[in-house]
Design a protein around this motif. Structure first.
Motif: not given
Lengths: 175, 391
Positions: A3-18, A136-140, A165-171
């Motif tokens: 669990d900790r490893l996957s959470e770490g990977l998720l964190g890395l994913f989000i960081f890299l996405s950002n 693999t990617q999403f848009y907001m 007016r608009k806030f947008s981003r692709t991860f």
């Protein structure tokens, strides 16, 4: 351990996405928090509204603040919310309600009542998005809509006061 | 400031109007907007919500809704006031800009209409000055109309003066021609007359005229008759419009022929191998005149060279004579103008006329001092082949 490893990977994913995702607006959407579930991820997204005294006056006057939130991923995870911030002039409280664009039984969500506008705005500018693991990617996108000034019988463009007016981003997910 | 002076009258007026507009319109707009803002702000009653809320607790549901609606209306009006004022400011600004733009268009149109006759008149005066025929519109009224009529009268008067000057010039030219011709004819006539008088005198006095003397007299008369004949030929070649038969000519050959003819008097150096389009007979006439002119000016050597530029060839013929003073250079083209005792004044005039007849041009360069003194005649001809011309 896993669990900790996957959470770490998720964190890395989000960081890299950002880090790597291209921004298509000066006002961006950020990921405030993310959790992993068996079927996917629950991502808490947030925008930073440039709040000011005039905005407070307008909301206090019973003028609704309307936000259209749209999200979709390459695996078909989509989200459509029409969020409205309202002030109850009778008891000086603030609530926001979501009209969800999904065929759910209860498609309208109403928040709890907030006594302070800043707390209400903080919650108002955050929302949850569920993403499947294969994505693999999403848009907001979050867009401020014109508000109806009921007592003066006219429309008001709130984005002119907020400044955007608009806030947008692709991860994008980086393997 | 100098830039302002250079501007057209209408632009000066428009610039002044813009300055006046900015100086007055902007403060007036600000004054109205601030007045509007003040009036609207005063329309809000700060105590109204407090008064309405007093009765809220004891009110029925319907009354409560009505009171809340009133509070909402009051708050909305208050909250929207800055936005409404900003919108009004924007609207006034846009309206002022649009109004100014239309006023500017009207001003430009009006000024154009006002200044156009003046401009037309200015162009007409320019044309009158250059002697070009022009039409003056005298349809304007008032002072402008009077000005137009005056300019028209002046133009007519100037035309008459020009015509008179032209006639007088022609008369003077003919008088000059007659005078020079009389002088030129009289010069050879005098030795002829003297020779004939001597012969007559000897015959009357029964004196023998030896064959040597007779030969001398005849030669003298012949020589003077040749001079007269040459004078008549020159005059004829200048006065008539020659027939032109253009063809490709090798300059080296044409120049060598003339140089050979004149080789006893003038040494010629030729550095030219180009071909030109010209009439061979006319070109020979031109070259002979130039060589003769150099000889009469006291030159004993001529250098010839060519320079090719695109479709033109410039043939430069430079002698080692005394040259011509700068101030007299332009006048040598005039018929019967001569700087030499023996000159007819037609040589260079003929050169110019014949060169221009073949679509060429001629120019002079002169050096009167230093080792490099002499007159340089520069003839420019087309070097395009006839086939190219036709294509």
């Amino acid at each position: 351990m896993f669990d900790r490893l996957s959470e770490g990977l998720l964190g890395l994913f989000i960081f890299l996405s950002n880090w790597f995702s291209p921004a298509n607006s000066s006002e961006e959407i950020r990921i405030a928090a993310a959790k992993e579930f068996s079927l996917g991820y629950s991502i808490e997204c947030a925008i930073k509204l440039d709040w000011n005294e005039q905005m407070s006056d307008l909301v206090d006057a019973g003028i609704p603040l309307r936000l259209k939130i749209t999200s979709y991923s390459d695996r078909g995870d989509s989200l459509y919310i029409l969020r409205t911030l309202l002030c109850d002039i009778g008891d000086y409280t603030y609530t926001f309600c979501d009209s969800l664009g999904t065929p759910l039984t209860d498609s309208v969500f109403t928040s709890r009542k907030f006594s302070q506008i800043y707390r209400a705005v903080r919650e108002y500018s955050r929302w949850q998005y569920h993403l499947s693991k294969e994505a693999t990617q999403f848009y907001m996108e979050a867009e401020l809509l014109p508000s109806w000034v009921s007592q003066l019988d006219r429309n008001l463009d709130m984005s002119a006061i907020v400044g955007c007016r608009k806030f947008s981003r692709t991860f994008q997910r980086k393997e | 400031m100098s830039l302002f002076k250079k501007l057209e009258l209408e632009w000066k007026i428009l610039l002044m109007a813009a300055v006046v507009f900015i100086a007055f319109a902007w403060p007036i707009q600000r004054y109205f907007v601030s007045n509007l803002s003040e009036t609207l702000t005063q329309s809000i009653d700060p105590q109204l919500e407090q008064l309405l809320r007093k009765n809220l607790n004891n009110a029925t549901d319907q009354e409560r809704q009505e009171v809340i609606a009133s509070i909402k209306r009051n708050r909305q009006w208050q909250a929207l006031l800055p936005i409404i004022i900003a919108e009004q400011k924007q609207a006034i600004f846009v309206f002022t800009c649009v109004l100014s733009f239309f006023l500017l268009l009207i001003a430009i149109w009006t000024l154009k209409r006002l200044t156009q006759p003046l401009k037309n008149l200015s162009f007409a005066v320019d044309k009158i000055g250059k002697g070009t025929p022009t039409v003056i519109d005298t349809s304007s009224g008032g002072a402008l109309g009077r000005l137009e009529n005056t300019v028209l009268a002046l133009s007519n008067e100037l035309d008459q003066l020009r015509e008179r000057a032209r006639v007088q010039g022609m008369e003077a030219a003919w008088q000059d021609i007659a005078r020079v011709m009389a002088h030129e004819i009289k010069n050879p006539l005098t030795p002829i007359r003297l020779s004939l008088d001597r012969l007559e005198e000897r015959t009357i006095n029964d004196q023998d005229v030896s064959s040597t003397d007779l030969t001398t007299f005849v030669q003298r008369i012949n020589s003077q008759v040749d001079s007269l004949e040459r004078l008549v030929n020159q005059f004829r070649s200048f006065s008539r419009e020659p027939e032109v038969h253009l063809k490709e000519i090798n300059l080296s050959e044409a120049l060598s022929q003339v140089a050979q003819d004149m080789s006893q008097s003038i040494k010629t150096e030729i550095r030219c191998t180009e071909n030109i389009i010209a009439d061979p007979y006319l070109l020979n006439q031109i070259l002979l005149n130039i060589w003769k002119n150099a000889l009469e000016a006291g030159a004993n050597a001529i250098t010839v060279w060519c320079k090719k530029e695109e479709k033109k060839i410039t043939l430069s013929i430079k002698d080692n004579g005394p040259g011509i003073e700068e101030e007299k250079l332009e006048r040598v083209w005039l018929p019967y103008f001569t700087l030499k005792e023996q000159g007819s004044g037609l040589g260079l005039a003929v050169v110019k006329k014949l060169t221009e007849t073949m679509q060429g041009s001629v120019a002079l360069q002169s050096q009167t001092t230093g080792d490099d003194h002499g007159l340089c005649v520069m003839l420019t001809f087309n070097c395009t082949t006839l086939g190219d011309e036709n294509r």
